[in-house]
Design a protein around this motif. Structure first.
Motif, PDB file in Angstrom:
ATOM      1  N   ALA A 499       0.844  -1.195   0.000  1.00 44.77           N
ATOM      2  CA  ALA A 499       0.000   0.000   0.000  1.00 44.77           C
ATOM      3  C   ALA A 499       0.878   1.244   0.000  1.00 44.77           C
ATOM      4  CB  ALA A 499      -0.922   0.010   1.222  1.00 44.77           C
ATOM      5  N   LEU A 500       0.374   2.307  -0.579  1.00 45.47           N
ATOM      6  CA  LEU A 500       1.108   3.573  -0.578  1.00 45.47           C
ATOM      7  C   LEU A 500       1.211   4.118   0.831  1.00 45.47           C
ATOM      8  CD1 LEU A 500      -0.520   5.302  -3.679  1.00 45.47           C
ATOM      9  CD2 LEU A 500       1.824   4.444  -3.519  1.00 45.47           C
ATOM     10  N   PRO A 501       2.304   4.806   1.165  1.00 41.03           N
ATOM     11  CA  PRO A 501       2.407   5.461   2.474  1.00 41.03           C
ATOM     12  C   PRO A 501       1.276   6.468   2.650  1.00 41.03           C
ATOM     13  CG  PRO A 501       4.547   5.373   1.385  1.00 41.03           C
ATOM     14  CD  PRO A 501       3.524   4.958   0.365  1.00 41.03           C
ATOM     15  N   PRO A 502       0.950   6.809   3.901  1.00 40.42           N
ATOM     16  CA  PRO A 502      -0.219   7.676   4.143  1.00 40.42           C
ATOM     17  C   PRO A 502      -0.012   9.165   3.905  1.00 40.42           C
ATOM     18  CG  PRO A 502       0.766   7.018   6.226  1.00 40.42           C
ATOM     19  CD  PRO A 502       1.499   6.257   5.152  1.00 40.42           C
ATOM     20  N   GLN A 503       1.238   9.643   3.914  1.00 41.47           N
ATOM     21  CA  GLN A 503       1.456  11.103   3.895  1.00 41.47           C
ATOM     22  C   GLN A 503       2.472  11.512   2.846  1.00 41.47           C
ATOM     23  OE1 GLN A 503       2.602  12.736   7.692  1.00 41.47           O
ATOM     24  NE2 GLN A 503       2.835  14.814   6.908  1.00 41.47           N
ATOM     25  N   ILE A 504       2.071  12.417   1.959  1.00 43.77           N
ATOM     26  CA  ILE A 504       2.978  12.979   0.960  1.00 43.77           C
ATOM     27  C   ILE A 504       3.841  14.058   1.613  1.00 43.77           C
ATOM     28  CG2 ILE A 504       3.097  14.336  -1.168  1.00 43.77           C
ATOM     29  CD1 ILE A 504       0.558  12.936  -2.076  1.00 43.77           C
ATOM     30  N   ALA A 505       5.134  14.039   1.304  1.00 49.27           N
ATOM     31  CA  ALA A 505       6.050  15.056   1.826  1.00 49.27           C
ATOM     32  C   ALA A 505       6.041  16.267   0.885  1.00 49.27           C
ATOM     33  CB  ALA A 505       7.458  14.497   1.940  1.00 49.27           C
ATOM     34  N   THR A 506       5.833  17.454   1.440  1.00 46.30           N
ATOM     35  CA  THR A 506       5.731  18.675   0.627  1.00 46.30           C
ATOM     36  C   THR A 506       6.897  19.631   0.854  1.00 46.30           C
ATOM     37  OG1 THR A 506       4.375  19.708   2.354  1.00 46.30           O
ATOM     38  CG2 THR A 506       3.220  18.523   0.592  1.00 46.30           C
ATOM     39  N   ASP A 507       7.911  19.141   1.594  1.00 47.23           N
ATOM     40  CA  ASP A 507       9.021  20.032   1.951  1.00 47.23           C
ATOM     41  C   ASP A 507      10.261  19.814   1.095  1.00 47.23           C
ATOM     42  OD1 ASP A 507       9.692  17.543   2.879  1.00 47.23           O
ATOM     43  OD2 ASP A 507       9.962  18.131   4.985  1.00 47.23           O
ATOM     44  N   GLY A 508      10.152  19.035   0.024  1.00 41.66           N
ATOM     45  CA  GLY A 508      11.282  18.838  -0.876  1.00 41.66           C
ATOM     46  C   GLY A 508      12.373  17.944  -0.338  1.00 41.66           C
ATOM     47  N   ARG A 509      12.043  17.066   0.604  1.00 43.79           N
ATOM     48  CA  ARG A 509      13.067  16.235   1.240  1.00 43.79           C
ATOM     49  C   ARG A 509      13.656  15.165   0.317  1.00 43.79           C
ATOM     50  NH1 ARG A 509       9.969  13.596   6.176  1.00 43.79           N
ATOM     51  NH2 ARG A 509       9.118  15.717   6.250  1.00 43.79           N
ATOM     52  N   CYS A 510      12.910  14.779  -0.722  1.00 49.98           N
ATOM     53  CA  CYS A 510      13.413  13.755  -1.647  1.00 49.98           C
ATOM     54  C   CYS A 510      14.309  14.418  -2.697  1.00 49.98           C
ATOM     55  CB  CYS A 510      12.256  13.016  -2.316  1.00 49.98           C
ATOM     56  SG  CYS A 510      11.313  11.968  -1.195  1.00 49.98           S
ATOM     57  N   LYS A 511      15.584  14.581  -2.348  1.00 51.37           N
ATOM     58  CA  LYS A 511      16.491  15.310  -3.239  1.00 51.37           C
ATOM     59  C   LYS A 511      17.890  14.700  -3.271  1.00 51.37           C
ATOM     60  CE  LYS A 511      17.534  18.597   0.476  1.00 51.37           C
ATOM     61  NZ  LYS A 511      17.514  20.019   0.891  1.00 51.37           N
ATOM     62  N   MET A 512      18.029  13.474  -2.742  1.00 54.84           N
ATOM     63  CA  MET A 512      19.343  12.835  -2.729  1.00 54.84           C
ATOM     64  C   MET A 512      19.500  11.907  -3.931  1.00 54.84           C
ATOM     65  SD  MET A 512      19.829  12.019   1.354  1.00 54.84           S
ATOM     66  CE  MET A 512      21.515  11.438   1.124  1.00 54.84           C
ATOM     67  N   TYR A 513      20.671  11.964  -4.558  1.00 54.71           N
ATOM     68  CA  TYR A 513      20.921  11.141  -5.731  1.00 54.71           C
ATOM     69  C   TYR A 513      21.272   9.707  -5.339  1.00 54.71           C
ATOM     70  CZ  TYR A 513      20.938  15.494  -8.384  1.00 54.71           C
ATOM     71  OH  TYR A 513      20.585  16.687  -8.949  1.00 54.71           O
ATOM     72  N   CYS A 514      20.931   8.780  -6.219  1.00 54.89           N
ATOM     73  CA  CYS A 514      21.190   7.361  -5.977  1.00 54.89           C
ATOM     74  C   CYS A 514      22.695   7.085  -5.944  1.00 54.89           C
ATOM     75  CB  CYS A 514      20.565   6.505  -7.071  1.00 54.89           C
ATOM     76  SG  CYS A 514      18.790   6.759  -7.320  1.00 54.89           S
ATOM     77  N   ASN A 515      23.099   6.195  -5.064  1.00 55.03           N
ATOM     78  CA  ASN A 515      24.519   5.828  -4.999  1.00 55.03           C
ATOM     79  C   ASN A 515      25.008   5.235  -6.317  1.00 55.03           C
ATOM     80  OD1 ASN A 515      24.896   6.680  -2.405  1.00 55.03           O
ATOM     81  ND2 ASN A 515      24.782   4.646  -1.472  1.00 55.03           N
ATOM     82  N   GLY A 516      24.124   4.522  -7.009  1.00 61.87           N
ATOM     83  CA  GLY A 516      24.520   3.872  -8.240  1.00 61.87           C
ATOM     84  C   GLY A 516      24.170   4.631  -9.496  1.00 61.87           C
ATOM     85  N   ALA A 517      23.579   5.814  -9.356  1.00 60.59           N
ATOM     86  CA  ALA A 517      23.212   6.635 -10.514  1.00 60.59           C
ATOM     87  C   ALA A 517      23.215   8.093 -10.079  1.00 60.59           C
ATOM     88  CB  ALA A 517      21.838   6.233 -11.051  1.00 60.59           C
ATOM     89  N   ALA A 518      24.294   8.789 -10.346  1.00 59.51           N
ATOM     90  CA  ALA A 518      24.542  10.109  -9.775  1.00 59.51           C
ATOM     91  C   ALA A 518      23.603  11.203 -10.270  1.00 59.51           C
ATOM     92  CB  ALA A 518      25.991  10.523 -10.044  1.00 59.51           C
ATOM     93  N   THR A 519      22.740  10.912 -11.274  1.00 57.02           N
ATOM     94  CA  THR A 519      21.821  11.939 -11.770  1.00 57.02           C
ATOM     95  C   THR A 519      20.359  11.577 -11.511  1.00 57.02           C
ATOM     96  OG1 THR A 519      21.772  10.904 -13.969  1.00 57.02           O
ATOM     97  CG2 THR A 519      23.431  12.615 -13.591  1.00 57.02           C
ATOM     98  N   THR A 520      20.130  10.520 -10.712  1.00 58.89           N
ATOM     99  CA  THR A 520      18.777  10.035 -10.453  1.00 58.89           C
ATOM    100  C   THR A 520      18.446  10.149  -8.971  1.00 58.89           C
ATOM    101  OG1 THR A 520      18.980   8.469 -12.276  1.00 58.89           O
ATOM    102  CG2 THR A 520      17.210   8.081 -10.700  1.00 58.89           C
ATOM    103  N   ILE A 521      17.240  10.600  -8.655  1.00 50.13           N
ATOM    104  CA  ILE A 521      16.828  10.811  -7.269  1.00 50.13           C
ATOM    105  C   ILE A 521      16.430   9.487  -6.613  1.00 50.13           C
ATOM    106  CG2 ILE A 521      15.118  11.909  -5.756  1.00 50.13           C
ATOM    107  CD1 ILE A 521      17.161  13.839  -6.899  1.00 50.13           C
ATOM    108  N   CYS A 522      16.970   9.258  -5.406  1.00 48.15           N
ATOM    109  CA  CYS A 522      16.616   8.098  -4.570  1.00 48.15           C
ATOM    110  C   CYS A 522      16.240   8.582  -3.177  1.00 48.15           C
ATOM    111  CB  CYS A 522      17.769   7.117  -4.484  1.00 48.15           C
ATOM    112  SG  CYS A 522      17.941   5.993  -5.879  1.00 48.15           S
ATOM    113  N   GLY A 523      15.134   9.326  -3.071  1.00 48.48           N
ATOM    114  CA  GLY A 523      14.618   9.758  -1.782  1.00 48.48           C
ATOM    115  C   GLY A 523      15.481  10.778  -1.087  1.00 48.48           C
TER     116      GLY A 523
END
Length: 612
Positions: A499-523
């Motif tokens: 199931a999807l998590p209950p709360q969408i984050a609106t503060d822009g916290r998902c901005k870290m790049y993936c360890n294995g792909a330096a141009t792709t966001i991984c939360g």
């Protein structure tokens, strides 16, 4: 006239012989115990299967709830002896056997009292009507002339991990608190890699198919008799034959520790283990009494209710169209409670047991499924003979909470598996660096997460570990394990759920790049980049999935609802991975002095959070 009478009398013995020879045509109803399918097998000339060099037919043997061959198994509607032998040979087993037209079993020895049967192997193979594929609790056995691999034992050491013994566990109070996801069938190496990849110090395998991790042990942690951990790992193959715990017992490992001697007495005392952190002092003691391997569940009736499950009764089932779509690994110690715990931990609200050893989960019943009123659900559970675990093409179904049409005073407040609201299932517009779609997956949004209460409960390891994490690797792993929702966090972490998590984050916290792909966001810190499978537009979460066979079904290692709680640790000990803090969009590096067990952990600028 006399010649006519004489001729008629002369024909009497001829007719008698014909009637005797074709007695099956005049078989009385009281003797018609076999189906027409089975009877036809007697009339067809058998065709010898095409076997690999060194394989030969051994005969018809007995089978039972405790299987005569205890290795891997699979079912197929096109089963033949050729297919079964090829499958077992490919997996390095020396015995192969077919049963009940469609079942295949492998092993390295005939076990549990298997004996030669004088009859019963009379059912045609589904895939070739000129071959016999066993019968009801009868197996057509084939054997290779090759030498059998060694008997299972505990894996002593692996990549820095050392075996520490057989750790006592319970579903009510997990000795290792974090249930870890993995792909395929469980081996010790997969569990140890998964725990190490997420930065854990302790790891353990239980019940052949479960993997657990932790950074601390409870104060009452205790070791049991070494011989108690005696269940072979579900992923054993060829010469790799290892034990993966048993009921309420963990094959227990510690990173950076030397392996104990498995030949030593089970009553020898294990030295106390104390970390440099004052609050993490752990003393483990040996339990010298030998304990019988049992299911974690207590012996109860066929309709347990105290644990929140409601019995739905016996339902029809088919291999080609499962009533409950998600098959779990079969177990020689299956109980109703074991199956219910597995399904609940995976986020499912329906659980079903079948054919003594099988467990199925789902969030919906397959269209067309209905109650069976012919008594087909009558086989005892392999792990508790006082319970009923379905039957041939019959599944005992249970619902978590109060099912529709079931009266209950607490109906309005009954527990249920959390599902996403329709409003939360609207796909968001991807921002820069976000993978929009991939192989049937659609980006949904950035969602709030927390270490103490994971919103996607199953931590999933990927090939290459956290350092190689990409969106694609995470989505592939969750899909392979039949999860429709996946999320990535803190550059290196992958989580799955139903199931999807209950709360969408609106503060822009998902901005870290993936360890294995330096141009792709991984939360990001406490932020999950979430994807849902099968969603192309605004839609509520779909719980309908392709039916999966019990064989080859991916394992879900948790058997308790408490496995979604991660063990947090901020120890500065050199043996415990340290958490790292970062507020930038680049992945943070670990500050742990233990270079072989470092991992990036979700954190914010105000408080560090350890990886789970």
């Amino acid at each position: 006239m006399f010649p006519t009478v004489w001729a008629g009398a002369a024909l009497v013995p001829v007719f008698s012989a014909i009637l005797s020879t074709n007695a099956l045509i005049f078989e009385l109803p009281s003797h018609a115990k076999r189906t027409s399918h089975n009877r036809l097998a007697h009339k067809v000339k058998r065709a010898a299967p095409v076997l690999p060099i060194g394989w030969a037919y051994q005969g018809c043997y007995t089978d039972g709830v405790a299987r005569s061959l205890t290795g891997p198994t699979f079912n197929a509607d096109n089963m033949t002896n050729d297919k079964c032998v090829a499958y077992c040979a490919a997996n390095k087993y020396i015995y192969a056997a077919t049963e009940y037209s469609r079942e295949c079993y492998c092993g390295n020895s005939l076990e549990n009292g298997a004996t030669v049967a004088t009859s019963g192997c009379d059912m045609m193979c589904n895939g070739d009507t000129t071959q016999s594929c066993g019968g009801g609790f009868r197996i057509s056995v084939y054997k290779s002339s090759a030498t059998a691999p060694p008997a299972p034992s505990a894996l002593a050491s692996y990549n820095g991990w050392g075996y520490q013994g057989c750790l006592v566990d319970s579903t009510a109070n997990r000795a290792l608190g974090v249930g870890m996801g993995y792909t395929g069938s469980l081996t010790p190496q997969k569990c140890l890699d998964a725990c190490h990849g997420q930065g854990y110090l302790y790891a353990g395998m239980e019940y052949s198919v479960e993997c657990y991790c932790a950074n601390t042990l409870p104060a009452n942690a205790a070791l049991g008799n070494l011989l108690d951990c005696n269940m072979p790992c579900a992923g054993n193959s060829g010469n790799d034959q290892y034990f993966c715990g048993s009921g309420n017992r963990l094959s227990f490992y510690k990173y950076g520790a030397a392996a104990i001697s498995q030949s030593s007495s089970a009553s020898s005392t294990v030295a106390s283990s104390t970390s440099s952190q004052a609050t993490d002092t752990i003393t483990t003691q040996v339990v010298t009494t030998t304990q019988t391997t049992t299911s974690a569940a207590a012996s109860v009736s066929n309709a347990p209710a105290a644990n929140g499950w409601t019995t739905m009764g016996c339902y029809t089932d088919k291999v080609t169209s499962r009533t409950l779509a998600f098959g779990q690994p079969a177990s020689a110690a299956m109980t109703i409670e074991k199956c219910q715990a597995t399904c609940l931990a995976g986020g499912f609200k329906y659980a079903g047991v079948e054919y003594s050893v099988e467990c199925f989960c789902a969030n919906t019943l397959t269209v067309g499924a209905g109650p069976a009123n012919d008594g087909r659900c009558k086989m005892p559970c392999s792990g508790d003979a006082s319970e009923t675990c379905g039957g041939a093409d019959g599944v005992n179904v249970f619902f978590y909470g109060v099912a529709a049409g079931t009266s209950s005073a607490a109906g309005s407040s009954a527990s249920s598996v959390a599902t996403s609201s329709p409003s939360a299932a609207q796909p968001a517009t991807p921002t820069n660096g976000v993978v929009a779609t991939y192989n049937g997956w659609t980006y949904m949004n950035c969602y709030v997460d927390a270490v103490a209460a994971r919103t996607l409960p199953v931590a999933m390891g990927v090939l290459g570990g956290p350092a190689a994490m990409t969106v694609e690797l995470c989505l592939d792993a969750c899909k392979k394990n039949n999860y429709p929702v996946a999320g990535l966090e803190y550059s290196s972490e992958c989580y799955c759920g139903n199931a999807l998590p209950p709360q969408i984050a609106t503060d822009g916290r998902c901005k870290m790049y993936c360890n294995g792909a330096a141009t792709t966001i991984c939360g990001g810190p406490d932020g999950l980049t979430v994807y849902q499978y099968g969603v192309a537009a605004a839609s509520s979460l779909s719980t309908t999935a392709t039916s999966s066979s019990t064989v080859g079904a991916s394992s879900i290692s948790s058997s308790s609802s408490n496995t979604s709680t991660a063990a947090a640790s901020s120890s500065s000990s050199t043996t415990t991975p340290a958490s790292s803090s970062s507020s930038t969009s680049a992945p943070a590096s670990s500050s742990s002095s233990n270079t072989s067990a470092s991992v990036s952990s979700s954190s914010s600028t105000s408080a560090s959070e350890s990886s789970s």
